[in-house]
Scaffold this motif. Structure first.
Motif: not given
Ligand code: MSP
Length: 523
Positions: A377-383, A443, A452, A505, A507, A510
């Protein structure tokens, strides 16, 4: 039978006293099996309820100066509340004082009578009110029933069921269908009981009146076990043999009816009940599964010792750790099925409870979910990224998809604890795999692509773990699936495979912590 219909029943509980852990245990086991079967695509009908007639209940009511019906209404309500509290997914709740049941029990009696299975005589022998059971002189131990219950001498006019005529038929059934009684230890016990010779069974009483009246002979009430066992038919609409539920679940069920009972009542379900049904020319159940008994911190549970475990107290104790009711319910249900192999006796200990929940749920699955999902959620745009070609993950994913078969196999054997073990062991593997690949270090080293990949693989494993965990953690497993944004119709057991894996992709939501540790905040 190849239908998808699956009928599962708990015993109906005596209303002589309030619910305790034994009742919760049988009910939770049934509910978990019912949920598992639903998630496996079956059409499930799950029945529970209360057993309200007989001398024991009548005595309890009178000792409290209550009219039996009023007393039954009050206590039955407590069992209904327990079902709600434990979030049982029962489709019906039957009470033997309901009209629909009385009609059905009387009709069942008439069929037995018409088929020549009933005659009138005089019963003379021992009766234990606590067990609502007859005992032969040879069965008594130091003047008491083998269960330790007090016995009384009875001599009264009684109707009898020709149980002796079914000895060979029952033995043929046990031999032809060895899975009819499970586990094996109970099977052996029942077979040797029947081989030792069956006497005709007294099935009516005249010395008290709290029961279903015998048709055409109103001073007799039916023996409470004959009355009670018929509940399994009454709930399906019997005596209307064309009733849809009856047709779907009694006549055309698959691997069912399944009666889950405690070991103390296996004789009634695996000897008397099939004999009654054979005499009535009705289908007999597919399986009777008898579970073991709990002790409390090593001691036999008994009212006189004062160590009866009330499920509601345990939930309140759990809430004293600062967790919510829905978490407490999941933890309680989890512990009951995880701690002891189903079929064995086991010990209820709060120390073991805390240790098990913390190590298997909070530190294992909870930790896996928390650290991987929050990083996504924080580092991969939640994807989620495309991990299909990430070779390093192949063995772990292969083992994840094996969960479908492995959990199914364990559940087919009623091995709830082993089914859970499959899931927990896989989560441990995932934690090890994650520690080794340390996405937090990737990271720092700016290896974002690999980070990822690692995280997406864990998310996919969590999808599988959470699907498999749903029957056991009924509130919390769905929360993982919610975070992963898995649609409701994609949560069935057959979605545990590569074909339905998380897509690039995709999603996630949170994440929030899902499995809190049980920690004494003051210490
Ligand atoms: N009314 C009968 C069942 C009729 S079914 C047609 C009856 N009722 S009961 O209320 O006494 O028991 C219900 C269940 O609780 C049984 O399956 C019994 O084995 C279970 N338990 C009672 N004490 C128990 C433990 N200490 N541990 C585990 N289960 C136990 O029997």
């Amino acid at each position: 039978m190849n239908s998808k219909n699956f009928y599962i029943t708990s015993p109906i509980y005596y209303v002589n006293d309030v619910p305790h852990i034994g009742h919760a245990y049988t009910s939770v086991a049934c509910d978990t099996m019912a949920r598992f079967k639903r998630l496996s695509g079956q059409n499930v009908y799950f029945l529970t309820g209360t057993d309200e007639h007989g001398q024991k209940v009548e005595k309890s009511a009178l000792s409290r100066d209550k009219n039996p019906q009023e007393f039954c209404d009050e206590v039955s309500e407590k069992f209904r509340e327990l079902a709600k509290t434990l979030q049982l997914s029962n489709d019906d709740f039957i009470r033997t004082t309901q009209e629909r049941h009385k009609i059905s029990a009387q009709k069942f009696w008439e069929i037995l009578e018409k088929n020549g299975a009933i005659y009138k005589g005089t019963y003379e022998g021992w009766y234990a009110v606590r067990d609502e059971a007859f005992y032969g002189e040879d069965e008594l131990i130091n003047g008491k029933a083998p269960t330790g219950a007090e016995v009384e001498w009875h001599k009264e006019e009684s109707y009898f069921f020709k149980l002796s005529a079914f000895q060979e038929k029952l033995l043929t059934l046990y031999e032809a269908v060895p899975d009819f009684i499970q586990p094996k230890s109970r099977y052996n016990e029942v077979v040797s009981f029947v081989k030792s010779g069956l006497k005709d069974l007294s099935i009516s009483r005249t010395s008290f009146s709290w029961g279903v009246k015998v048709p055409g002979s109103e001073k007799h009430v039916m023996y409470v076990w004959l009355d009670a066992l018929t509940n399994y038919l009454s709930a399906l609409g019997f005596p209307d043999e064309n009733a849809k539920l009856y047709q779907d679940f009694w006549v055309n069920g698959s691997d069912s009816p399944l009666h889950i009972v405690g070991k103390d009542i296996v004789r009634f379900h695996a000897v008397y009940w099939p004999a009654f049904l054979m005499a009535a020319n009705l289908n007999i159940p597919h399986t009777v599964y008898a579970h073991g008994w709990w002790t409390n911190e090593g001691q036999k549970i008994s009212k006189s010792v004062g160590n009866v475990i009330a499920p509601i107290n345990e939930l309140e104790w759990l809430e004293s750790f600062g967790i919510s009711r829905e978490v407490a319910i999941d933890y309680f249900r989890y512990f009951l099925l995880r701690e002891v192999p189903f079929g064995n006796d086991g010990d209820y200990s709060r120390t073991s409870f805390v240790a098990r929940v913390n190590s298997e749920l909070a530190n294992n699955i909870g930790n896996l979910a928390q650290r991987s999902l929050s990083m996504i959620f924080k580092n991969s745009e939640g994807k989620i990224v495309d991990f299909k070609t990430y070779e390093e993950a192949a063995p772990l994913l292969k083992s994840a998809y094996l969960l479908q078969e492995n959990v199914k196999n364990k559940m087919a054997n009623f091995a709830f604890d082993q089914a859970i073990n499959e899931i927990i062991s896989h989560a441990s593997k995932c934690n090890e795999w994650l520690n080794l690949r340390a996405p937090w270090s990737l990271k720092k080293e700016n290896k974002i692509e690999e980070m990822n990949l690692v995280l997406s693989v864990i998310a996919e494993n969590l999808r599988v773990i959470a699907i498999a965990l749903q029957p056991f953690c009924i509130n919390l497993a769905p929360k993982i699936l919610d975070i992963l944004q898995i649609k409701n119709d994609e949560r069935t057991i057959d979605f545990i495979d590569a074909k339905h894996s998380l897509k690039p992709e995709h999603k996630i939501n949170e994440p929030k912590a899902i499995f809190p540790r049980l920690e004494n905040k003051n210490s």
